[in-house]
Design a protein around this motif. Structure first.
Motif, PDB file in Angstrom:
ATOM      1  N   TYR A  73       0.849  -1.187   0.000  1.00  0.00           N
ATOM      2  CA  TYR A  73       0.000   0.000   0.000  1.00  0.00           C
ATOM      3  C   TYR A  73       0.889   1.243   0.000  1.00  0.00           C
ATOM      4  O   TYR A  73       1.821   1.343   0.797  1.00  0.00           O
ATOM      5  CB  TYR A  73      -0.892  -0.014   1.252  1.00  0.00           C
ATOM      6  CG  TYR A  73      -1.782   1.186   1.375  1.00  0.00           C
ATOM      7  CD1 TYR A  73      -3.033   1.205   0.770  1.00  0.00           C
ATOM      8  CD2 TYR A  73      -1.374   2.312   2.086  1.00  0.00           C
ATOM      9  CE1 TYR A  73      -3.852   2.317   0.874  1.00  0.00           C
ATOM     10  CE2 TYR A  73      -2.194   3.420   2.192  1.00  0.00           C
ATOM     11  CZ  TYR A  73      -3.425   3.412   1.577  1.00  0.00           C
ATOM     12  OH  TYR A  73      -4.234   4.509   1.669  1.00  0.00           O
ATOM     13  N   SER A 108       1.487   5.072   0.805  1.00  0.00           N
ATOM     14  CA  SER A 108       0.972   6.074   1.735  1.00  0.00           C
ATOM     15  C   SER A 108       1.812   7.340   1.642  1.00  0.00           C
ATOM     16  O   SER A 108       3.031   7.281   1.498  1.00  0.00           O
ATOM     17  CB  SER A 108       1.030   5.532   3.166  1.00  0.00           C
ATOM     18  OG  SER A 108       0.542   6.487   4.081  1.00  0.00           O
ATOM     19  N   PRO A 119      -3.904   4.399  -3.304  1.00  0.00           N
ATOM     20  CA  PRO A 119      -5.164   4.874  -2.728  1.00  0.00           C
ATOM     21  C   PRO A 119      -5.938   5.822  -3.643  1.00  0.00           C
ATOM     22  O   PRO A 119      -7.140   6.016  -3.432  1.00  0.00           O
ATOM     23  CB  PRO A 119      -4.725   5.572  -1.441  1.00  0.00           C
ATOM     24  CG  PRO A 119      -3.303   5.918  -1.655  1.00  0.00           C
ATOM     25  CD  PRO A 119      -2.743   4.841  -2.534  1.00  0.00           C
ATOM     26  N   ASN A 141      -9.068   3.997  -5.067  1.00  0.00           N
ATOM     27  CA  ASN A 141      -9.880   3.332  -4.040  1.00  0.00           C
ATOM     28  C   ASN A 141     -11.352   3.205  -4.404  1.00  0.00           C
ATOM     29  O   ASN A 141     -12.148   2.688  -3.624  1.00  0.00           O
ATOM     30  CB  ASN A 141      -9.715   4.018  -2.674  1.00  0.00           C
ATOM     31  CG  ASN A 141     -10.318   5.417  -2.633  1.00  0.00           C
ATOM     32  OD1 ASN A 141     -10.999   5.858  -3.549  1.00  0.00           O
ATOM     33  ND2 ASN A 141     -10.043   6.132  -1.547  1.00  0.00           N
ATOM     34  N   HIS A 155     -12.633   8.496   2.405  1.00  0.00           N
ATOM     35  CA  HIS A 155     -11.391   8.045   1.774  1.00  0.00           C
ATOM     36  C   HIS A 155     -10.555   7.228   2.762  1.00  0.00           C
ATOM     37  O   HIS A 155     -10.025   6.176   2.404  1.00  0.00           O
ATOM     38  CB  HIS A 155     -10.579   9.228   1.232  1.00  0.00           C
ATOM     39  CG  HIS A 155     -11.064   9.711  -0.092  1.00  0.00           C
ATOM     40  ND1 HIS A 155     -10.841   9.025  -1.262  1.00  0.00           N
ATOM     41  CD2 HIS A 155     -11.793  10.806  -0.427  1.00  0.00           C
ATOM     42  CE1 HIS A 155     -11.403   9.680  -2.273  1.00  0.00           C
ATOM     43  NE2 HIS A 155     -11.975  10.767  -1.788  1.00  0.00           N
ATOM     44  N   ASP A 198      -9.363   3.533   2.246  1.00  0.00           N
ATOM     45  CA  ASP A 198      -7.916   3.328   2.164  1.00  0.00           C
ATOM     46  C   ASP A 198      -7.427   2.339   3.216  1.00  0.00           C
ATOM     47  O   ASP A 198      -6.596   1.474   2.929  1.00  0.00           O
ATOM     48  CB  ASP A 198      -7.188   4.666   2.318  1.00  0.00           C
ATOM     49  CG  ASP A 198      -7.469   5.625   1.164  1.00  0.00           C
ATOM     50  OD1 ASP A 198      -8.045   5.186   0.138  1.00  0.00           O
ATOM     51  OD2 ASP A 198      -7.125   6.809   1.297  1.00  0.00           O
ATOM     52  N   GLU A 237      -2.371   5.726   8.844  1.00  0.00           N
ATOM     53  CA  GLU A 237      -2.120   4.493   8.083  1.00  0.00           C
ATOM     54  C   GLU A 237      -0.895   3.751   8.621  1.00  0.00           C
ATOM     55  O   GLU A 237      -0.920   2.522   8.754  1.00  0.00           O
ATOM     56  CB  GLU A 237      -1.964   4.818   6.600  1.00  0.00           C
ATOM     57  CG  GLU A 237      -3.263   5.258   5.966  1.00  0.00           C
ATOM     58  CD  GLU A 237      -3.123   5.899   4.593  1.00  0.00           C
ATOM     59  OE1 GLU A 237      -4.149   6.035   3.912  1.00  0.00           O
ATOM     60  OE2 GLU A 237      -1.985   6.279   4.204  1.00  0.00           O
TER      61      GLU A 237
END
Length: 102
Positions: A6, A8, A40, A43, A54, A58, A83
């Protein structure tokens, strides 16, 4: 390998076009490294959806990943900090973008 990672980083309060480009660049780098990147920006929500919507989407994406990749300046983002906290709490391995000032 093909582990999901992922991406970020800071988004809010920045030029959206620049941020999309930074996340897309990270996607390319991660693919070349053999990862399956999760961006993201993809998404499924419209850009104008509320920040909380969001973040929920996410974090759901993040929880399906093996890694989180923190873009430089992630510390400037409330969402990226959240996150990272979720990833660390859930045993998701953390990778940091390295920038060399040569």
């Amino acid at each position: 390998m093909n582990k999901k990672v992922y991406i970020s980083g800071a988004i809010a309060h920045y030029d959206l076009g620049e941020r999309k480009a930074a996340f897309a660049d990270a996607e390319k780098v991660l693919k070349r490294m053999g990862f399956e990147p999760v961006n993201p920006f993809k998404n499924g929500l419209p850009e104008e959806a509320h920040w909380r919507e969001h973040m929920r989407a996410d974090i759901a994406l993040l929880l399906e990943c093996d890694y989180i990749y923190m873009l430089k300046d992630w510390e400037l983002s409330k969402g990226a900090k959240l996150e990272l906290d979720v990833a660390s709490s859930c045993g998701i391995k953390v990778l940091f973008e390295v920038t060399l000032n040569v």
